[in-house]
Design a protein around this motif. Sequence first.
Motif, mmCIF file in Angstrom:
data_model
loop_
_atom_site.group_PDB
_atom_site.id
_atom_site.type_symbol
_atom_site.label_atom_id
_atom_site.label_comp_id
_atom_site.label_asym_id
_atom_site.label_seq_id
_atom_site.Cartn_x
_atom_site.Cartn_y
_atom_site.Cartn_z
ATOM 1 N N GLU A 106 0.826 -1.217 0.000
ATOM 2 C CA GLU A 106 0.000 0.000 0.000
ATOM 3 C C GLU A 106 0.857 1.262 0.000
ATOM 4 O O GLU A 106 0.385 2.329 -0.374
ATOM 5 C CB GLU A 106 -0.932 0.012 1.216
ATOM 6 C CG GLU A 106 -2.058 -0.981 1.121
ATOM 7 C CD GLU A 106 -3.080 -0.618 0.047
ATOM 8 O OE1 GLU A 106 -3.410 0.571 -0.122
ATOM 9 O OE2 GLU A 106 -3.544 -1.539 -0.637
ATOM 10 N N ASP A 107 2.101 1.148 0.433
ATOM 11 C CA ASP A 107 2.989 2.304 0.486
ATOM 12 C C ASP A 107 3.841 2.481 -0.770
ATOM 13 O O ASP A 107 4.630 3.429 -0.856
ATOM 14 C CB ASP A 107 3.908 2.189 1.705
ATOM 15 C CG ASP A 107 3.128 2.197 3.010
ATOM 16 O OD1 ASP A 107 2.160 2.975 3.124
ATOM 17 O OD2 ASP A 107 3.476 1.406 3.901
ATOM 18 N N SER A 108 3.689 1.582 -1.736
ATOM 19 C CA SER A 108 4.468 1.677 -2.970
ATOM 20 C C SER A 108 4.045 2.906 -3.768
ATOM 21 O O SER A 108 2.919 3.385 -3.658
ATOM 22 C CB SER A 108 4.278 0.412 -3.809
ATOM 23 O OG SER A 108 4.785 -0.719 -3.142
ATOM 24 N N GLU A 109 4.954 3.387 -4.580
ATOM 25 C CA GLU A 109 4.704 4.577 -5.390
ATOM 26 C C GLU A 109 3.583 4.315 -6.398
ATOM 27 O O GLU A 109 3.492 3.241 -6.983
ATOM 28 C CB GLU A 109 5.990 4.956 -6.123
ATOM 29 C CG GLU A 109 5.910 6.296 -6.804
ATOM 30 C CD GLU A 109 7.241 6.730 -7.396
ATOM 31 O OE1 GLU A 109 7.246 7.750 -8.084
ATOM 32 O OE2 GLU A 109 8.266 6.050 -7.168
ATOM 33 N N VAL A 110 2.725 5.325 -6.582
ATOM 34 C CA VAL A 110 1.600 5.212 -7.508
ATOM 35 C C VAL A 110 1.635 6.368 -8.503
ATOM 36 O O VAL A 110 2.287 7.382 -8.293
ATOM 37 C CB VAL A 110 0.239 5.222 -6.768
ATOM 38 C CG1 VAL A 110 0.091 4.016 -5.874
ATOM 39 C CG2 VAL A 110 0.046 6.509 -5.994
ATOM 40 N N GLY A 111 0.890 6.197 -9.586
ATOM 41 C CA GLY A 111 0.716 7.268 -10.563
ATOM 42 C C GLY A 111 1.889 7.414 -11.502
ATOM 43 O O GLY A 111 2.807 6.615 -11.540
ATOM 44 N N GLY A 112 1.793 8.473 -12.312
ATOM 45 C CA GLY A 112 2.867 8.767 -13.240
ATOM 46 C C GLY A 112 2.592 8.356 -14.668
ATOM 47 O O GLY A 112 3.286 8.764 -15.577
ATOM 48 N N ALA A 113 1.570 7.563 -14.891
ATOM 49 C CA ALA A 113 1.131 7.199 -16.239
ATOM 50 C C ALA A 113 -0.313 7.667 -16.389
ATOM 51 O O ALA A 113 -1.051 7.728 -15.400
ATOM 52 C CB ALA A 113 1.224 5.688 -16.444
ATOM 53 N N GLU A 114 -0.722 8.002 -17.598
ATOM 54 C CA GLU A 114 -2.085 8.511 -17.808
ATOM 55 C C GLU A 114 -3.149 7.569 -17.264
ATOM 56 O O GLU A 114 -4.117 8.002 -16.646
ATOM 57 C CB GLU A 114 -2.341 8.767 -19.293
ATOM 58 C CG GLU A 114 -1.691 10.010 -19.841
ATOM 59 C CD GLU A 114 -2.074 10.225 -21.293
ATOM 60 O OE1 GLU A 114 -3.204 10.685 -21.551
ATOM 61 O OE2 GLU A 114 -1.228 9.912 -22.159
ATOM 62 N N THR A 115 -2.967 6.279 -17.499
ATOM 63 C CA THR A 115 -3.973 5.317 -17.041
ATOM 64 C C THR A 115 -4.012 5.253 -15.517
ATOM 65 O O THR A 115 -5.084 5.275 -14.918
ATOM 66 C CB THR A 115 -3.700 3.925 -17.637
ATOM 67 O OG1 THR A 115 -2.349 3.551 -17.351
ATOM 68 C CG2 THR A 115 -3.911 3.925 -19.150
ATOM 69 N N ALA A 116 -2.851 5.197 -14.890
ATOM 70 C CA ALA A 116 -2.796 5.149 -13.426
ATOM 71 C C ALA A 116 -3.365 6.421 -12.820
ATOM 72 O O ALA A 116 -4.101 6.378 -11.831
ATOM 73 C CB ALA A 116 -1.358 4.936 -12.959
ATOM 74 N N ASP A 117 -3.051 7.555 -13.416
ATOM 75 C CA ASP A 117 -3.550 8.826 -12.895
ATOM 76 C C ASP A 117 -5.068 8.922 -12.998
ATOM 77 O O ASP A 117 -5.715 9.471 -12.103
ATOM 78 C CB ASP A 117 -2.876 9.996 -13.613
ATOM 79 C CG ASP A 117 -1.389 10.111 -13.281
ATOM 80 O OD1 ASP A 117 -0.946 9.485 -12.292
ATOM 81 O OD2 ASP A 117 -0.678 10.813 -14.020
ATOM 82 N N ALA A 118 -5.650 8.377 -14.056
ATOM 83 C CA ALA A 118 -7.110 8.375 -14.194
ATOM 84 C C ALA A 118 -7.746 7.539 -13.085
ATOM 85 O O ALA A 118 -8.741 7.943 -12.467
ATOM 86 C CB ALA A 118 -7.512 7.839 -15.567
ATOM 87 N N ILE A 119 -7.157 6.374 -12.810
ATOM 88 C CA ILE A 119 -7.671 5.513 -11.746
ATOM 89 C C ILE A 119 -7.571 6.216 -10.397
ATOM 90 O O ILE A 119 -8.505 6.191 -9.590
ATOM 91 C CB ILE A 119 -6.912 4.166 -11.720
ATOM 92 C CG1 ILE A 119 -7.111 3.395 -13.021
ATOM 93 C CG2 ILE A 119 -7.369 3.323 -10.533
ATOM 94 C CD1 ILE A 119 -6.160 2.226 -13.211
#
Length: 170
Positions: free
Chosen positions: A134-147
């Motif tokens: 749960e503490d891993s880095e998230v986001g940075g791609a368009e698809t991940a950012d939309a989610i």
Amino acid sequence: MVEPFLAPVNRSLNIVVLGCGYIGTAFARLAKASGHNVCGVVRSVESRDRLRAEGISAEAVDIYHGDLSVLPKSVDAVVYAASTGGGGPEAYNLAYNIGVKRAIDWAKQVGATTFNFTSSTGVYRQDDGGVVTEDSEVGGAETADAILKGEGAVLSAGFKRARVLRLGGL
């Protein structure tokens, strides 16, 4: 303490499952078998008829652009299990950002107090086979950012119970 997906109650809940693909249909079946009133929302008339043949109330509605007023008027819980149906960043933005926000607005109008969002482990940036928490880095791609936008909308919408379930590999 982790709360159950739907907290135990002493009465039947009115549950709408937005997106009855693999996950949504499995949930709808379990909720119906547990005595709840379930309405599954799907894209096609064929899928609607398949659910109805199983004894699950269902409607064929485009949850992104369609008329949501045909759905139940009194709802306790919403399960948002819609998917992109394939496609790139635009499909992700429609399903996981715009669609989620539209569903939240509708859920509030019909009195839902619980909103469960089947998100994705696609928000995580790790793709090297390493351990993801749960503490891993998230986001940075368009698809991940939309989610992530959809997740944020759910968690900040003010529901009594709001949950984001990051499912992987489904």
